[in-house]
Design a protein around this motif. Structure first.
Motif, PDB file in Angstrom:
ATOM      1  N   GLY A   3       0.804  -1.212   0.000  1.00  0.00           N
ATOM      2  CA  GLY A   3       0.000   0.000   0.000  1.00  0.00           C
ATOM      3  C   GLY A   3       0.835   1.258   0.000  1.00  0.00           C
ATOM      4  N   ALA A   4       1.884   1.287   0.840  1.00  0.00           N
ATOM      5  CA  ALA A   4       2.681   2.503   0.993  1.00  0.00           C
ATOM      6  C   ALA A   4       3.507   2.821  -0.246  1.00  0.00           C
ATOM      7  N   GLY A  64       0.693   2.566  -3.680  1.00  0.00           N
ATOM      8  CA  GLY A  64      -0.496   3.413  -3.655  1.00  0.00           C
ATOM      9  C   GLY A  64      -1.747   2.573  -3.460  1.00  0.00           C
ATOM     10  N   SER A  65      -2.883   3.237  -3.444  1.00  0.00           N
ATOM     11  CA  SER A  65      -4.129   2.580  -3.039  1.00  0.00           C
ATOM     12  C   SER A  65      -4.561   1.444  -3.961  1.00  0.00           C
ATOM     13  N   GLY A 111      -1.706  -1.219  -4.787  1.00  0.00           N
ATOM     14  CA  GLY A 111      -1.433  -2.009  -3.596  1.00  0.00           C
ATOM     15  C   GLY A 111      -2.545  -3.007  -3.320  1.00  0.00           C
ATOM     16  N   THR A 117      -3.951   2.258   3.310  1.00  0.00           N
ATOM     17  CA  THR A 117      -2.550   2.652   3.494  1.00  0.00           C
ATOM     18  C   THR A 117      -2.091   3.509   2.322  1.00  0.00           C
ATOM     19  N   GLY A 118      -2.341   3.030   1.107  1.00  0.00           N
ATOM     20  CA  GLY A 118      -1.939   3.774  -0.087  1.00  0.00           C
ATOM     21  C   GLY A 118      -2.660   5.100  -0.212  1.00  0.00           C
ATOM     22  N   TRP A 119      -3.937   5.130   0.144  1.00  0.00           N
ATOM     23  CA  TRP A 119      -4.722   6.367   0.035  1.00  0.00           C
ATOM     24  C   TRP A 119      -4.162   7.443   0.947  1.00  0.00           C
ATOM     25  N   GLU A 130      -0.904   8.685  -0.516  1.00  0.00           N
ATOM     26  CA  GLU A 130      -1.159   9.529  -1.690  1.00  0.00           C
ATOM     27  C   GLU A 130      -1.550  10.946  -1.298  1.00  0.00           C
ATOM     28  N   THR A 166       9.847   2.171   3.346  1.00  0.00           N
ATOM     29  CA  THR A 166       9.166   2.949   2.308  1.00  0.00           C
ATOM     30  C   THR A 166       9.843   4.296   2.116  1.00  0.00           C
ATOM     31  N   PRO A 187       3.709   7.249  -4.748  1.00  0.00           N
ATOM     32  CA  PRO A 187       2.494   7.086  -5.567  1.00  0.00           C
ATOM     33  C   PRO A 187       2.077   8.340  -6.327  1.00  0.00           C
TER      34      PRO A 187
END
Length: 200
Positions: free
Chosen positions: A55-56, A59-60, A63, A109-111, A114, A178, A190
């Motif tokens: 995720g990190a 990205g959302s 990931g 996590t990705g969101w 971002e 990350t 991301p």
């Protein structure tokens, strides 16, 4: 006819490779095996560390796709979970909620990462990993564990406290890894990757 967006045209090659690599990474992190503590039917594994990294770094949506690929392969029978588990039987066990929670966990996590733009700091990365890689996974996992095992929800939550120290350590390590990756390879951020794709 509508023109295809640059992000759609450029998705297959680079992004599919990254998604595949992270799905494989999560699988590899299952090789050390699983540990059951305090009579908990849900094992402790390193694989949530890979979910946080997916995720990190990706990205959302990328990931989440990486994790979804792994989950689909497990459903197809491949023994990719810690302890060599795989097959449809996994989805009837007490840990299924945690497993399925990996997908929205990686997405959140990705969101959060971002939202940090082109330079997400270490604190944002840590918050992202804790919120998605711990909070969301527990949110899915604990109620399902309670339902499958017949435990009261409070008892299932209490048993899950055994995961917290290790998961916090994994979140810290994922944040550090990350951040180091982003400094060495800015396209791993991301928001930067998304802008490059849009620019064609």
């Amino acid at each position: 006819m509508m023109n295809e967006s640059p992000s759609r045209r450029r998705f297959p090659t680079g992004d599919l490779a990254r998604i595949s690599v992270f799905a494989a990474l999560i699988a590899v992190l299952g090789l050390p095996g699983a540990l059951n503590v305090f009579g908990n039917a849900v094992p402790i594994t390193l694989q949530t560390f890979g979910v946080m990294l997916a995720g990190a770094i990706l990205g959302s949506w990328r990931g989440a796709l990486a994790v979804a690929v792994l989950v689909l392969l497990v459903a197809a029978g491949l023994p990719l979970l810690a302890g060599g588990r795989g097959g449809l039987g996994v989805f009837t066990g007490p840990s299924v909620g945690f497993l399925l929670g990996w997908i929205p966990g990686a997405a959140l996590t990705g969101w959060i990462v971002e939202r940090g733009g082109k330079s997400p700091g270490i604190f944002r990365l840590l918050v992202a990993c804790l919120a998605g890689g711990v909070g969301v996974i527990y949110l899915f996992g604990i109620p399902v564990q309670a339902a499958v095992t017949g435990l009261p929800l409070g008892k299932a939550a209490l048993l899950s406290l055994a995961f917290v120290p290790g998961d916090v350590v994994k979140a810290i390590l994922a944040s550090v890894v990350t951040r180091g990756t982003q400094r060495a390879y800015p396209d791993a951020i991301p928001a930067v990757h998304r802008e490059r794709i849009k620019a064609g």
